[in-house]
Scaffold this motif. Structure first.
Motif, PDB file in Angstrom:
ATOM      1  N   SER A 101     -13.853   0.943   2.275  1.00  0.00           N
ATOM      2  CA  SER A 101     -14.696   1.974   2.892  1.00  0.00           C
ATOM      3  C   SER A 101     -16.172   1.573   2.936  1.00  0.00           C
ATOM      4  CB  SER A 101     -14.523   3.307   2.155  1.00  0.00           C
ATOM      5  OG  SER A 101     -13.204   3.786   2.306  1.00  0.00           O
ATOM      6  N   LEU A 144     -14.156   7.432   2.080  1.00  0.00           N
ATOM      7  CA  LEU A 144     -14.999   7.274   3.266  1.00  0.00           C
ATOM      8  C   LEU A 144     -16.248   8.145   3.170  1.00  0.00           C
ATOM      9  CD1 LEU A 144     -12.227   7.226   6.024  1.00  0.00           C
ATOM     10  CD2 LEU A 144     -13.692   5.308   5.360  1.00  0.00           C
ATOM     11  N   THR A 145     -16.081   9.349   2.665  1.00  0.00           N
ATOM     12  CA  THR A 145     -17.233  10.246   2.503  1.00  0.00           C
ATOM     13  C   THR A 145     -18.219   9.675   1.490  1.00  0.00           C
ATOM     14  OG1 THR A 145     -15.863  12.175   3.039  1.00  0.00           O
ATOM     15  CG2 THR A 145     -17.938  12.591   1.887  1.00  0.00           C
ATOM     16  N   LEU A 188     -20.516  -0.703  10.547  1.00  0.00           N
ATOM     17  CA  LEU A 188     -20.668   0.274  11.616  1.00  0.00           C
ATOM     18  C   LEU A 188     -22.143   0.508  11.930  1.00  0.00           C
ATOM     19  CD1 LEU A 188     -18.150   3.220  11.035  1.00  0.00           C
ATOM     20  CD2 LEU A 188     -18.309   1.769  13.058  1.00  0.00           C
ATOM     21  N   ALA A 242     -18.352   1.103   6.416  1.00  0.00           N
ATOM     22  CA  ALA A 242     -19.621   1.803   6.633  1.00  0.00           C
ATOM     23  C   ALA A 242     -20.752   0.808   6.897  1.00  0.00           C
ATOM     24  CB  ALA A 242     -19.948   2.672   5.420  1.00  0.00           C
ATOM     25  N   LEU A 282     -19.781   8.052   5.346  1.00  0.00           N
ATOM     26  CA  LEU A 282     -19.266   8.451   6.652  1.00  0.00           C
ATOM     27  C   LEU A 282     -18.949   9.947   6.671  1.00  0.00           C
ATOM     28  CD1 LEU A 282     -16.890   5.477   7.542  1.00  0.00           C
ATOM     29  CD2 LEU A 282     -19.352   5.688   7.864  1.00  0.00           C
ATOM     30  N   ARG A 283     -18.925  10.505   7.853  1.00  0.00           N
ATOM     31  CA  ARG A 283     -18.614  11.922   8.026  1.00  0.00           C
ATOM     32  C   ARG A 283     -17.243  12.041   8.688  1.00  0.00           C
ATOM     33  NH1 ARG A 283     -22.558  13.141  10.995  1.00  0.00           N
ATOM     34  NH2 ARG A 283     -21.508  13.195  13.013  1.00  0.00           N
ATOM     35  N   ALA A 324     -13.695   8.988  11.526  1.00  0.00           N
ATOM     36  CA  ALA A 324     -14.934   9.228  10.776  1.00  0.00           C
ATOM     37  C   ALA A 324     -16.092   8.570  11.512  1.00  0.00           C
ATOM     38  CB  ALA A 324     -14.821   8.674   9.356  1.00  0.00           C
ATOM     39  N   ARG A 325     -17.291   9.081  11.277  1.00  0.00           N
ATOM     40  CA  ARG A 325     -18.473   8.570  11.972  1.00  0.00           C
ATOM     41  C   ARG A 325     -19.580   8.268  10.969  1.00  0.00           C
ATOM     42  NH1 ARG A 325     -20.305   9.143  17.322  1.00  0.00           N
ATOM     43  NH2 ARG A 325     -18.592  10.609  17.738  1.00  0.00           N
ATOM     44  N   ARG A 326     -20.286   7.187  11.232  1.00  0.00           N
ATOM     45  CA  ARG A 326     -21.505   6.921  10.467  1.00  0.00           C
ATOM     46  C   ARG A 326     -22.630   7.745  11.078  1.00  0.00           C
ATOM     47  NH1 ARG A 326     -24.714   1.197   9.177  1.00  0.00           N
ATOM     48  NH2 ARG A 326     -26.621   2.210   8.474  1.00  0.00           N
TER      49      ARG A 326
END
Length: 276
Positions: free
Chosen positions: A130, A178-179, A137, A134, A183-184, A250-252
């Protein structure tokens, strides 16, 4: 179920095969319930908007090759298994895809790419870090993954007396990782279905391509009792095993504008006002 020598020898020959890639189309006696989402459709819609794409654990490059007409000019892929790596290069390099060797399960193994290199990272059934996802990205970039759940084919794993190979492979655990990496989570889901095997050749070839579901030294001589048990169950009708899948998008987050003050951070530093 007693199996004759001729059939046992056919099993030996199948287990001696050298599988390449992640395609299962040739397994005529294998079928799997479809998840309620379509990973290929989700991926294609994102790829069409991407400028810089990374596919982690590309296998033999089958999935990326199916997206060939939509791949951006800058597309890279990683793969850890030697037999898949050569196949991926044969299939993807003519499409302009850079394929590099990388094993995300190696401790401390960083992805061999600069930070903020990609606006889209894909991962279908491959291990990943993860924090590394991140890192590579770009701000605003998206990570899309589909994973095999920890309880996938649990009955088969129990039959061979194995431990759950990836106990942390759950939607909740991966979302948390991931969080924590910054990342969201935008969308996600989980699904439990069935895998059906109607003949032994398909089952044996499946086990060779997905080696964590069977012993590393899987052979007719060492595991004849278990294989004969599976053959007996197939003879009575399809062997039905429970499957487990989940997916995450998920998005950065975008970097905050330098000229804009984020006043929300000041809330943590407000002085305590005594009550009057």
């Amino acid at each position: 179920m007693a199996v004759d020598d001729e059939e046992l020898q056919s099993w030996r020959e199948i287990l001696a095969e050298d599988p390449r890639g992640w395609a299962f189309d040739d397994l005529r006696g294998y079928a799997e319930d479809a998840a309620p989402w379509r990973f290929d459709t989700l991926a294609r819609s994102l790829v069409q908007m991407s400028h810089d794409l990374l596919d982690i654990g590309t296998g033999g490059g089958e999935f990326l090759a199916a997206l060939a007409e939509d791949l951006p000019d800058v597309t890279a892929a990683t793969e850890s298994q030697a037999q898949n790596l050569s196949l991926a290069r044969e299939r993807l390099e003519p499409l302009g895809v850079k394929v590099v060797e990388h094993d995300s399960r190696s401790p401390g193994a960083a992805l061999p790419f600069a930070s903020e290199s990609f606006d889209l990272v894909l991962d279908r059934h491959a291990a990943f870090s993860s924090p590394e996802v991140a890192r590579v990205l770009a701000p605003g970039g998206i990570f899309l993954t589909q994973q095999v759940g920890a309880d996938d084919l649990a009955e088969l794993i129990d039959l061979f007396g194995l431990q759950t190979p990836f106990p942390d492979s759950t939607l909740e655990h991966v979302e948390r990782e991931l969080t924590e990496a910054g990342l969201r989570i935008e969308r996600s889901g989980a699904f439990r279905g069935r895998a059906l095997f109607s003949d032994m050749p398909s089952l044996l070839r499946y086990l060779r391509r997905v080696p964590w579901t069977a012993p590393e030294d899987l052979s007719v001589d060492a595991h004849r009792a278990q294989l004969e048990d599976l053959a007996a169950r197939i003879a009575d009708g399809p062997l039905v095993l429970a499957t487990s899948r989940f997916w995450i998008q998920a998005r950065r987050p975008e970097a905050p504008e330098a000229s804009v003050t984020d006043f929300s951070r000041l809330l943590d530093d407000l002085p305590t006002v005594p009550e009057v």
